[in-house]
Scaffold this active site. Sequence first.
Site, PDB file in Angstrom:
ATOM      1  N   VAL A  79     -21.805  -1.173 -27.054  1.00 11.49           N
ATOM      2  CA  VAL A  79     -23.169  -0.651 -27.082  1.00 11.49           C
ATOM      3  C   VAL A  79     -23.918  -1.249 -25.888  1.00 11.49           C
ATOM      4  O   VAL A  79     -23.849  -2.468 -25.633  1.00 11.49           O
ATOM      5  CB  VAL A  79     -23.884  -1.019 -28.408  1.00 11.49           C
ATOM      6  CG1 VAL A  79     -25.356  -0.596 -28.369  1.00 11.49           C
ATOM      7  CG2 VAL A  79     -23.167  -0.375 -29.596  1.00 11.49           C
ATOM      8  N   GLU A 108      -8.167  -6.076 -32.239  1.00 15.32           N
ATOM      9  CA  GLU A 108      -8.180  -7.397 -31.619  1.00 15.32           C
ATOM     10  C   GLU A 108      -9.584  -7.698 -31.147  1.00 15.32           C
ATOM     11  O   GLU A 108     -10.268  -6.813 -30.622  1.00 15.32           O
ATOM     12  CB  GLU A 108      -7.239  -7.463 -30.413  1.00 15.32           C
ATOM     13  CG  GLU A 108      -5.882  -8.039 -30.732  1.00 15.32           C
ATOM     14  CD  GLU A 108      -4.953  -6.989 -31.306  1.00 15.32           C
ATOM     15  OE1 GLU A 108      -5.086  -5.818 -30.892  1.00 15.32           O
ATOM     16  OE2 GLU A 108      -4.110  -7.336 -32.153  1.00 15.32           O
ATOM     17  N   TYR A 120     -17.342  -6.820 -38.003  1.00 14.59           N
ATOM     18  CA  TYR A 120     -16.061  -6.404 -38.594  1.00 14.59           C
ATOM     19  C   TYR A 120     -15.891  -6.975 -40.009  1.00 14.59           C
ATOM     20  O   TYR A 120     -15.458  -6.279 -40.928  1.00 14.59           O
ATOM     21  CB  TYR A 120     -14.893  -6.838 -37.704  1.00 14.59           C
ATOM     22  CG  TYR A 120     -14.901  -6.210 -36.321  1.00 14.59           C
ATOM     23  CD1 TYR A 120     -15.283  -4.888 -36.131  1.00 14.59           C
ATOM     24  CD2 TYR A 120     -14.531  -6.939 -35.194  1.00 14.59           C
ATOM     25  CE1 TYR A 120     -15.302  -4.309 -34.874  1.00 14.59           C
ATOM     26  CE2 TYR A 120     -14.545  -6.377 -33.930  1.00 14.59           C
ATOM     27  CZ  TYR A 120     -14.930  -5.053 -33.776  1.00 14.59           C
ATOM     28  OH  TYR A 120     -14.941  -4.482 -32.530  1.00 14.59           O
TER      29      TYR A 120
HETATM   30  C1  LIG Z   1     -20.369  -5.732 -31.166  1.00  7.76           C
HETATM   31  C2  LIG Z   1     -21.381  -4.648 -30.819  1.00  7.76           C
HETATM   32  C3  LIG Z   1     -20.649  -3.329 -30.595  1.00  7.76           C
HETATM   33  C4  LIG Z   1     -22.369  -4.489 -31.971  1.00  7.76           C
HETATM   34  O1  LIG Z   1     -23.225  -3.413 -31.672  1.00  7.76           O
HETATM   35  P1  LIG Z   1     -24.772  -3.405 -32.139  1.00  7.76           P
HETATM   36  O2  LIG Z   1     -25.266  -2.020 -31.973  1.00  7.76           O
HETATM   37  O3  LIG Z   1     -25.510  -4.479 -31.439  1.00  7.76           O
HETATM   38  O4  LIG Z   1     -24.604  -3.786 -33.680  1.00  7.76           O
HETATM   39  P2  LIG Z   1     -25.559  -3.400 -34.888  1.00  7.76           P
HETATM   40  O5  LIG Z   1     -26.992  -3.454 -34.471  1.00  7.76           O
HETATM   41  O6  LIG Z   1     -25.072  -2.138 -35.514  1.00  7.76           O
HETATM   42  O7  LIG Z   1     -25.282  -4.620 -35.862  1.00  7.76           O
HETATM   43  C5  LIG Z   1     -24.201  -4.541 -36.761  1.00  7.76           C
HETATM   44  C6  LIG Z   1     -23.824  -5.915 -37.234  1.00  7.76           C
HETATM   45  O8  LIG Z   1     -23.227  -6.682 -36.181  1.00  7.76           O
HETATM   46  C7  LIG Z   1     -23.513  -8.051 -36.401  1.00  7.76           C
HETATM   47  N1  LIG Z   1     -24.255  -8.544 -35.250  1.00  7.76           N
HETATM   48  C8  LIG Z   1     -24.831  -7.811 -34.273  1.00  7.76           C
HETATM   49  N2  LIG Z   1     -25.367  -8.632 -33.345  1.00  7.76           N
HETATM   50  C9  LIG Z   1     -25.121  -9.885 -33.762  1.00  7.76           C
HETATM   51  C10 LIG Z   1     -25.401 -11.174 -33.226  1.00  7.76           C
HETATM   52  N3  LIG Z   1     -26.055 -11.326 -32.053  1.00  7.76           N
HETATM   53  N4  LIG Z   1     -24.957 -12.261 -33.901  1.00  7.76           N
HETATM   54  C11 LIG Z   1     -24.283 -12.129 -35.063  1.00  7.76           C
HETATM   55  N5  LIG Z   1     -23.990 -10.934 -35.621  1.00  7.76           N
HETATM   56  C12 LIG Z   1     -24.409  -9.834 -34.976  1.00  7.76           C
HETATM   57  C13 LIG Z   1     -24.330  -8.128 -37.672  1.00  7.76           C
HETATM   58  O9  LIG Z   1     -23.422  -8.267 -38.759  1.00  7.76           O
HETATM   59  C14 LIG Z   1     -24.958  -6.758 -37.726  1.00  7.76           C
HETATM   60  O10 LIG Z   1     -25.293  -6.354 -39.004  1.00  7.76           O
HETATM   61  P3  LIG Z   1     -26.793  -6.536 -39.577  1.00  7.76           P
HETATM   62  O11 LIG Z   1     -27.690  -5.899 -38.570  1.00  7.76           O
HETATM   63  O12 LIG Z   1     -26.735  -5.830 -40.872  1.00  7.76           O
HETATM   64  O13 LIG Z   1     -26.991  -8.006 -39.667  1.00  7.76           O
HETATM   65  C15 LIG Z   1     -22.219  -5.029 -29.564  1.00  7.76           C
HETATM   66  O14 LIG Z   1     -22.699  -6.352 -29.745  1.00  7.76           O
HETATM   67  C16 LIG Z   1     -21.464  -4.961 -28.263  1.00  7.76           C
HETATM   68  O15 LIG Z   1     -21.382  -3.904 -27.630  1.00  7.76           O
HETATM   69  N6  LIG Z   1     -20.898  -6.100 -27.805  1.00  7.76           N
HETATM   70  C17 LIG Z   1     -20.209  -6.143 -26.529  1.00  7.76           C
HETATM   71  C18 LIG Z   1     -18.913  -5.396 -26.582  1.00  7.76           C
HETATM   72  C19 LIG Z   1     -17.991  -5.980 -27.631  1.00  7.76           C
HETATM   73  O16 LIG Z   1     -17.857  -7.180 -27.746  1.00  7.76           O
HETATM   74  N7  LIG Z   1     -17.310  -5.096 -28.388  1.00  7.76           N
HETATM   75  C20 LIG Z   1     -16.360  -5.515 -29.406  1.00  7.76           C
HETATM   76  C21 LIG Z   1     -15.038  -5.730 -28.794  1.00  7.76           C
HETATM   77  S1  LIG Z   1     -13.786  -6.166 -30.007  1.00  7.76           S
END
Ligand SMILES: CC(C)(COP(=O)(O)OP(=O)(O)OC[C@H]1O[C@@H](n2cnc3c(N)ncnc32)[C@H](O)[C@@H]1OP(=O)(O)O)[C@@H](O)C(=O)NCCC(=O)NCCS
Length: 150
Positions: A79, A108, A120
């Site tokens: 995202v 992974e 996850y």
């Molecule tokens: C992982 C990722 C896809 C999450 O996307 P996002 O749109 O920010 O996530 P959401 O807003 O839908 O949040 C979903 C859940 O993620 C977790 N989460 C999101 N940001 C977090 C943070 N900074 N710290 C801890 N948990 C977090 C929480 O469980 C959250 O649920 P909640 O809002 O009910 O507490 C995003 O952080 C990202 O793109 N990261 C970089 C790429 C990456 O690492 N991808 C995964 C590779 S395996």
Amino acid sequence: MSVDYDTLTKDDAARCAELEALLFGGDDPWPARAFRAELDAGHTHYAAARADGKLVGYAGIARLGRREPFEYEIHTIGVDPEYQGRGIGRRLLNDLLAVAGNGTVFLEVRTDNEPAITLYESVGFVRAGLRKRYYRASGADAYTMRRDPP
Ligand SMILES: CC(C)(COP(=O)(O)OP(=O)(O)OC[C@H]1O[C@@H](n2cnc3c(N)ncnc32)[C@H](O)[C@@H]1OP(=O)(O)O)[C@@H](O)C(=O)NCCC(=O)NCCS
């Protein structure tokens, strides 16, 4: 902010590569051609999130094997940093899990990627193993995570 969800197309490949470089810079981010190859593969499903006239999130899953019961592997989810923390990642992940239905899903994730691991685990993934130096460019370790059908 309104976000629209649909499926990724090859026209999105360049923007995906741009986001990958931003999100996975030190870990061999996928180039546009890798996304095009994934979309050509036939056994994959890629979801897209769009806002403000641009792609802000993407996620893909692949079906493994040729016969049922199928297993699945999440290949990527990302995202745009400016749009994180608004539920987009969770929505994209749920879209992939709906495709997997009653199949077991693997992925992974870097062991230091707390946001992703938290996400996850919240949908039922558990740590199934540790893969040392899984990410070649950075040398970072990965957990293999597994989600059995609910
Ligand atoms: C992982 C990722 C896809 C999450 O996307 P996002 O749109 O920010 O996530 P959401 O807003 O839908 O949040 C979903 C859940 O993620 C977790 N989460 C999101 N940001 C977090 C943070 N900074 N710290 C801890 N948990 C977090 C929480 O469980 C959250 O649920 P909640 O809002 O009910 O507490 C995003 O952080 C990202 O793109 N990261 C970089 C790429 C990456 O690492 N991808 C995964 C590779 S395996």
